[in-house]
Design a protein around this motif. Sequence first.
Motif, PDB file in Angstrom:
ATOM      1  N   ILE A   6       0.831  -1.203   0.000  1.00  0.00           N
ATOM      2  CA  ILE A   6       0.000   0.000   0.000  1.00  0.00           C
ATOM      3  C   ILE A   6       0.870   1.260   0.000  1.00  0.00           C
ATOM      4  O   ILE A   6       0.716   2.121  -0.878  1.00  0.00           O
ATOM      5  N   PRO A   7       1.807   1.405   0.955  1.00  0.00           N
ATOM      6  CA  PRO A   7       2.692   2.585   0.856  1.00  0.00           C
ATOM      7  C   PRO A   7       3.565   2.559  -0.387  1.00  0.00           C
ATOM      8  O   PRO A   7       3.936   3.629  -0.894  1.00  0.00           O
ATOM      9  N   LEU A   8       3.897   1.372  -0.901  1.00  0.00           N
ATOM     10  CA  LEU A   8       4.647   1.307  -2.151  1.00  0.00           C
ATOM     11  C   LEU A   8       3.806   1.861  -3.302  1.00  0.00           C
ATOM     12  O   LEU A   8       4.310   2.605  -4.163  1.00  0.00           O
ATOM     13  N   LEU A   9       2.529   1.525  -3.322  1.00  0.00           N
ATOM     14  CA  LEU A   9       1.624   2.073  -4.323  1.00  0.00           C
ATOM     15  C   LEU A   9       1.527   3.591  -4.180  1.00  0.00           C
ATOM     16  O   LEU A   9       1.511   4.322  -5.185  1.00  0.00           O
ATOM     17  N   ALA A  10       1.470   4.071  -2.942  1.00  0.00           N
ATOM     18  CA  ALA A  10       1.452   5.512  -2.710  1.00  0.00           C
ATOM     19  C   ALA A  10       2.724   6.166  -3.233  1.00  0.00           C
ATOM     20  O   ALA A  10       2.683   7.268  -3.802  1.00  0.00           O
ATOM     21  N   PHE A  11       3.854   5.485  -3.059  1.00  0.00           N
ATOM     22  CA  PHE A  11       5.128   6.028  -3.539  1.00  0.00           C
ATOM     23  C   PHE A  11       5.157   6.100  -5.059  1.00  0.00           C
ATOM     24  O   PHE A  11       5.596   7.113  -5.636  1.00  0.00           O
ATOM     25  N   VAL A  12       4.698   5.054  -5.718  1.00  0.00           N
ATOM     26  CA  VAL A  12       4.663   5.053  -7.184  1.00  0.00           C
ATOM     27  C   VAL A  12       3.753   6.167  -7.687  1.00  0.00           C
ATOM     28  O   VAL A  12       4.071   6.859  -8.665  1.00  0.00           O
ATOM     29  N   ASN A  13       2.628   6.372  -7.007  1.00  0.00           N
ATOM     30  CA  ASN A  13       1.718   7.446  -7.397  1.00  0.00           C
ATOM     31  C   ASN A  13       2.385   8.808  -7.234  1.00  0.00           C
ATOM     32  O   ASN A  13       2.237   9.685  -8.090  1.00  0.00           O
ATOM     33  N   GLY A  14       3.128   8.991  -6.141  1.00  0.00           N
ATOM     34  CA  GLY A  14       3.831  10.253  -5.942  1.00  0.00           C
ATOM     35  C   GLY A  14       4.956  10.465  -6.939  1.00  0.00           C
ATOM     36  O   GLY A  14       5.256  11.599  -7.321  1.00  0.00           O
ATOM     37  N   ALA A  15       5.587   9.370  -7.362  1.00  0.00           N
ATOM     38  CA  ALA A  15       6.693   9.457  -8.321  1.00  0.00           C
ATOM     39  C   ALA A  15       6.221   9.532  -9.763  1.00  0.00           C
ATOM     40  O   ALA A  15       7.040   9.675 -10.673  1.00  0.00           O
ATOM     41  N   ALA A  16       4.900   9.449  -9.990  1.00  0.00           N
ATOM     42  CA  ALA A  16       4.363   9.400 -11.358  1.00  0.00           C
ATOM     43  C   ALA A  16       4.836  10.549 -12.242  1.00  0.00           C
ATOM     44  O   ALA A  16       5.187  10.323 -13.408  1.00  0.00           O
ATOM     45  N   PRO A  17       4.876  11.815 -11.765  1.00  0.00           N
ATOM     46  CA  PRO A  17       5.374  12.881 -12.642  1.00  0.00           C
ATOM     47  C   PRO A  17       6.822  12.662 -13.066  1.00  0.00           C
ATOM     48  O   PRO A  17       7.202  12.980 -14.200  1.00  0.00           O
ATOM     49  N   TRP A  18       7.622  12.113 -12.166  1.00  0.00           N
ATOM     50  CA  TRP A  18       9.035  11.897 -12.481  1.00  0.00           C
ATOM     51  C   TRP A  18       9.230  10.715 -13.422  1.00  0.00           C
ATOM     52  O   TRP A  18      10.208  10.668 -14.161  1.00  0.00           O
ATOM     53  N   LEU A  19       8.293   9.787 -13.394  1.00  0.00           N
ATOM     54  CA  LEU A  19       8.363   8.643 -14.295  1.00  0.00           C
ATOM     55  C   LEU A  19       7.728   8.953 -15.643  1.00  0.00           C
ATOM     56  O   LEU A  19       7.817   8.139 -16.571  1.00  0.00           O
TER      57      LEU A  19
END
Length: 498
Positions: free
Chosen positions: A344-357
């Motif tokens: 769950i926090p990993l999913l939150a991290f990927v969502n936060g990193a989405a602009p950078w990805l």
Amino acid sequence: MTSTAPFPAPEDAPKPPVDQNVGDQKPSDPGAVGAGEQLRWFSTLWVIAAAVHYTDSNPLGVLPVLALGLPVLVFPTSVLAFGLFVVGAGVSGAMSLPAAANHKMLSLLVALAFAAAALCVWVKRNRPDSQGTFLARWLETARTPVGLTLLVVYLFTVFDKLNTGFFDPATSCAGRLLDQMLDYNGITLEPSALIVRVSSIGTVLVEATILVCLAVPRLRRWGLLLGVGFHLVLAPASFWDFATMVFAVYVLFVPPRIFAGLAPRSAGPRKIALAAFGLHVLLSITVTLSGTTDSAFGPRWHTLLVLTWYVALIPMMVQLVRACLTDRGPWPSWRVRPAVLLLIPLLAFVNGAAPWLGLKTVASYSMFSNLHTEPGATNHLLPGLAVLQLVPYQRDTVTITKVDVTRDGNSGKVIQPRWTREKPPTTVPLMEVRRMVGDWRDAGVASIHLEYTRGGVTHVVPNALTDPVVGAPLPWWQQHLLAFRAISSADGPDICRW
């Protein structure tokens, strides 16, 4: 067997916790009492957070939330009522995608964490090492994934603000929100460049300090104190929905023993909270019906909404912070088992990193940060971060000069992306235009006239619904999960954007 000795017990002798009728343990079990009281606080704040999401823009939208949240408010320690609300919050959060606000994303992730935690607790219910009530184990299991998720949100809200636009007084979102806070409440002051600069720097420092304090168990009580104060200050800018959701998550950081001590005296603040919350909702509906920003009582309606929210939240949060500051026991460290919940926090991290990805720029905790990660460049203070983009969605851009939508009697509600409200010409990723056309196609519009420039070539499209470029359907996951804000417009390239 009870004693019949004639001598009374000393006045300072420890007394058993008050019976809260929680779970399947004895009323004297402090673990059961603490868990029940913790759920009472958490569920109350979560329902209020879900409701006040609508009170500044769509008051009638609060009715479905109240229908689902009322059983939680009436039976705040009911596992069944809370479980149904978890499902409802998850569905509501998913339906708000791809353009969900930060607090809606947080609510969705919290709902996923609680659902996964409930499943883990249920699977292990018959193991010999499973002690305590289902509720106590459920809250304990959900605490780490929910808490880490909030830390991820704070991490990206701090990191994304480290850019030239946020620290420039002419464009900083700190200045815009400060101006919005004053204007909404009828205060005609123009913040100076110095005040805006101090606000931008102070915002980053405070949010970073909250992040560090919440991450370290022995500093957590100070993180709660600073966080409550910080979000109370931001609330008048219509950020009471985000603040309430954050306060709800704060509750899970607090050890259950503190709530066991709060149980005998928490009824008063909760009654005040529910009464003020009800008044807040009624006022928001009145605002909609009145059609004016000024109330008949002197202050603006918005100011009255802020005040009723303050009355609802401040007594509860002050009582909680005071209890945390007076407590001298150890605070729980992070629990990494079951490890599957860390997804769950990993999913939150990927969502936060989405602009950078390169995946998306909306609903990724970067709103009101002035951050740019497109097209293939960034205004962040750390150079070279644009090389992290794994997908090209943000690099293929178009500049829209005209959008005309023709509707007929069969068309449904047409939701315009926020970038369409900016003055053209507006530059956005091509995928965002295709997503917009797809949404309007689903709404049943008759035609969409578009004029845009791509790669230096001007295109005039009589009907984007049938155009092979801007009208090409997107895969389901791109259509419903990815959204982008404007890169630039006639309003300016670095203005503060949602």
